[in-house]
Write a protein that holds these residues in place. Structure first.
Motif, mmCIF file in Angstrom:
data_model
loop_
_atom_site.group_PDB
_atom_site.id
_atom_site.type_symbol
_atom_site.label_atom_id
_atom_site.label_comp_id
_atom_site.label_asym_id
_atom_site.label_seq_id
_atom_site.Cartn_x
_atom_site.Cartn_y
_atom_site.Cartn_z
ATOM 1 N N UNK A 229 41.296 -66.913 96.969
ATOM 2 C CA UNK A 229 41.981 -66.554 95.740
ATOM 3 C C UNK A 229 41.195 -67.009 94.519
ATOM 4 N N UNK A 230 41.233 -66.209 93.476
ATOM 5 C CA UNK A 230 40.524 -66.494 92.236
ATOM 6 C C UNK A 230 41.486 -66.329 91.066
ATOM 7 N N UNK A 231 41.021 -66.739 89.899
ATOM 8 C CA UNK A 231 41.776 -66.469 88.683
ATOM 9 C C UNK A 231 41.807 -64.960 88.454
ATOM 10 N N UNK A 232 42.828 -64.490 87.777
ATOM 11 C CA UNK A 232 42.881 -63.081 87.393
ATOM 12 C C UNK A 232 41.742 -62.787 86.414
ATOM 13 N N UNK A 233 40.901 -61.780 86.718
ATOM 14 C CA UNK A 233 39.800 -61.472 85.789
ATOM 15 C C UNK A 233 40.306 -60.989 84.438
ATOM 16 N N UNK A 234 41.444 -60.299 84.428
ATOM 17 C CA UNK A 234 41.986 -59.802 83.164
ATOM 18 C C UNK A 234 42.487 -60.969 82.314
ATOM 19 N N UNK A 246 33.477 -61.820 84.594
ATOM 20 C CA UNK A 246 32.442 -61.092 85.331
ATOM 21 C C UNK A 246 32.199 -61.736 86.697
ATOM 22 N N UNK A 247 32.197 -63.066 86.746
ATOM 23 C CA UNK A 247 32.010 -63.754 88.031
ATOM 24 C C UNK A 247 33.167 -63.449 88.988
ATOM 25 N N UNK A 248 34.390 -63.417 88.458
ATOM 26 C CA UNK A 248 35.548 -63.114 89.299
ATOM 27 C C UNK A 248 35.471 -61.676 89.813
ATOM 28 N N UNK A 249 35.058 -60.751 88.945
ATOM 29 C CA UNK A 249 34.914 -59.360 89.369
ATOM 30 C C UNK A 249 33.908 -59.229 90.510
ATOM 31 N N UNK A 254 33.900 -57.127 94.086
ATOM 32 C CA UNK A 254 32.653 -56.508 94.508
ATOM 33 C C UNK A 254 31.993 -55.705 93.408
ATOM 34 N N UNK A 255 32.308 -56.022 92.146
ATOM 35 C CA UNK A 255 31.746 -55.304 90.999
ATOM 36 C C UNK A 255 30.765 -56.219 90.278
ATOM 37 N N UNK A 256 29.521 -55.795 90.201
ATOM 38 C CA UNK A 256 28.475 -56.576 89.529
ATOM 39 C C UNK A 256 28.277 -55.996 88.134
ATOM 40 N N UNK A 257 28.814 -56.681 87.137
ATOM 41 C CA UNK A 257 28.773 -56.173 85.761
ATOM 42 C C UNK A 257 27.949 -57.094 84.878
ATOM 43 N N UNK A 258 27.292 -56.520 83.876
ATOM 44 C CA UNK A 258 26.550 -57.288 82.883
ATOM 45 C C UNK A 258 27.440 -57.585 81.679
ATOM 46 N N UNK A 259 27.311 -58.797 81.153
ATOM 47 C CA UNK A 259 28.051 -59.192 79.958
ATOM 48 C C UNK A 259 27.110 -59.146 78.770
#
Length: 489
Positions: A229-234, A246-249, A254-259
């Protein structure tokens, strides 16, 4: 001037597929709304959150069959019995109010990591309670855990689910309903198992074993939640922590996003600072009607369901005048065959039918069933017994298809992320107050009115129907989280 919500465009890579870019919190919400990647942990997070709902239901319903034994062992009056039965709900009232605020203030993950310990400690205290005061106090502490858990569980279900299609937010939240009835059914199965194996000389231990068993699933959840379990990304993005989101996503979705590092300060500011004043925001502007609808339908559902479901063993035994074994089996069959199945149907069709229509249908079935039960009264013949049991089944089917599934949908999806904790907390505070009144009054009213009590209970679905007809709000498929990020077009 119109209001729109504009997600950022993905980065264009000359060597591969476009990579998502996060510039502001609304981009994180948009990525979650599209759905998780295959093989991600998002479904496991949802399952763990539903595990908390399972505990809530199990602990609330575990005493249903043992209440007579508790009253006999501790020499309780009907009023004392009602207080012991409703102590868990009084605890849930306080837990929901404070838990809703904490869910928005310190995050979903921290609250969820803490509240499971309430279940373990309270379950063991109930099992070894030497008197009614200790039992009532332990049930109150257990209620604190139940109240704290519902806002955070609903937040996880809403914020780890896609916006539309199969398995959307409304469908995931509605899943709490069959999970609830599965927990109730498992408590019945445990009662059946212990009842069949305990020697007659130890039958007084039945309620202690059932209550104490609640510590087992809580310990299992504690053991596995830290891994998945992780924190809610939203929620994290709403607090301005885009890197953390972004780390939670990546971990859970399974989503690798750039900030984008040069985002404006306004894009990093919390959408709405967590505050006790946010409870007042639920009663202003567009949220007022939604709050009224969620509150009235929630109170009506809680009052009617608790009166019927908690009193189901008593009701069936009075109808059938049979043994404890027959009562257990009949209660189990009704819950699994109608309430549980109705909940599964709701989960499946709510993305296409909508929560509003299904709730109207459910309340209509319940109103018909309760009026029918009041007219039948105490059955005096086999056809009347069949009719009474069929009406109970209709009530439970209506609960599963309608308000049982979707009162939480209205409570959770009427508010964006910044208000979701206090929104569910406020709703649960009033719902639990209704439950407390129902659990306390039902033994007293049933003793005084017998089956005429159904006339009183029938007012609950009637009020729910009137609220739905007055406020035609459909939360399924609506991107309520976008209300946290308005931009002028």
């Amino acid at each position: 001037m119109s209001t729109t919500f504009a997600p950022s465009s993905p980065a264009v890579s000359p060597t591969g597929p476009a990579k998502p870019v996060i510039r502001r919190a609304s981009d994180v919400s948009d990525l979650v709304n599209r759905g998780a990647a295959a093989g991600s942990n998002a479904r496991i997070v949802v399952a763990i959150a539903l595990g908390g709902v399972f505990l809530d239901a199990y602990d609330l319903g575990a005493l249903a069959f043992g209440l007579k034994d508790v009253a006999r062992e501790f020499s309780l009056t009907p009023a004392g019995t009602g207080l012991v039965a409703s102590a868990i709900t009084f605890g849930a009232i306080f837990g929901a109010f404070f838990g809703g605020f904490l869910t928005d203030k310190i995050g979903r993950y921290r609250v969820f990591m803490a509240d499971m310990f309430f279940f373990v400690v309270a379950a063991l205290a109930c099992a070894f309670a030497p008197n009614a005061w200790v039992l009532g106090g332990a049930r109150f502490v257990m209620g604190l855990g139940v109240g704290i858990d519902l806002p955070v569980a609903m937040a996880f279900l809403a914020e780890f689910s896609r916006l539309s299609g199969r398995g959307n937010k409304a469908s995931r939240i509605a899943t709490w309903c069959p999970v609830w009835y599965a927990a109730i059914s498992i408590s019945y199965l445990l009662v059946l198992g212990f009842y069949s194996t305990l020697p007659a000389s130890h039958s007084g231990l039945l309620w202690r074993l059932i209550l104490g068993f609640g510590a087992v699933p809580a310990l299992i959840i504690i053991a596995v939640r830290s891994r998945y379990i992780s924190e809610s990304p939203v929620w994290a993005a709403n607090q301005g922590d885009l890197e953390g989101a972004a780390r939670i996503l990546k971990r859970s979705y399974g989503i690798d996003a750039d900030v984008v590092q040069d985002a404006d300060a306004a894009d990093r500011a919390p959408a709405r600072t967590a505050s006790w004043r946010n409870y007042g925001a639920l009663l202003r502007g567009v949220y007022l009607k939604r709050t009224v609808l969620a509150t009235v339908t929630g109170i009506a559902s809680a009052f009617a369901y608790n009166a019927v479901a908690f009193g189901l063993p008593v009701i069936i035994s009075s109808f059938l005048a049979q043994s404890m074994l027959t009562t257990i089996l009949a209660s189990l069959a009704l819950n699994l065959g109608f309430a549980f199945v109705g909940g599964l149907i709701a989960v499946r069709i709510v993305p296409t039918v909508g929560a509003w229509k299904l709730t109207v249908l459910g309340y209509t079935l319940q109103l018909i069933a309760l009026v029918g039960l009041a007219i039948v009264g105490r059955p005096a013949s086999t056809p009347e017994v069949v009719a009474a049991v069929a009406l109970l089944a209709t009530f439970l089917l209506g609960q599963g298809v309608g308000p049982g599934s979707h009162t939480m949908t209205f409570a959770s999806l009427s508010y964006p992320t910044s208000l979701r904790g206090v929104g569910v907390g406020f709703n649960q505070t009033l719902m639990r107050a209704s439950s407390a009144a129902s659990l306390f009054l039902f033994p007293v009213l049933a003793a005084a009115l017998n089956t005429r009590v159904f006339w009183i209970i029938a007012f609950a679905p009637l009020c729910g129907l009137l609220a739905l007809l007055a406020v035609r709000w459909e939360p399924s498929g609506y991107d309520v989280d976008a209300e946290d990020f308005p931009v002028n077009a």
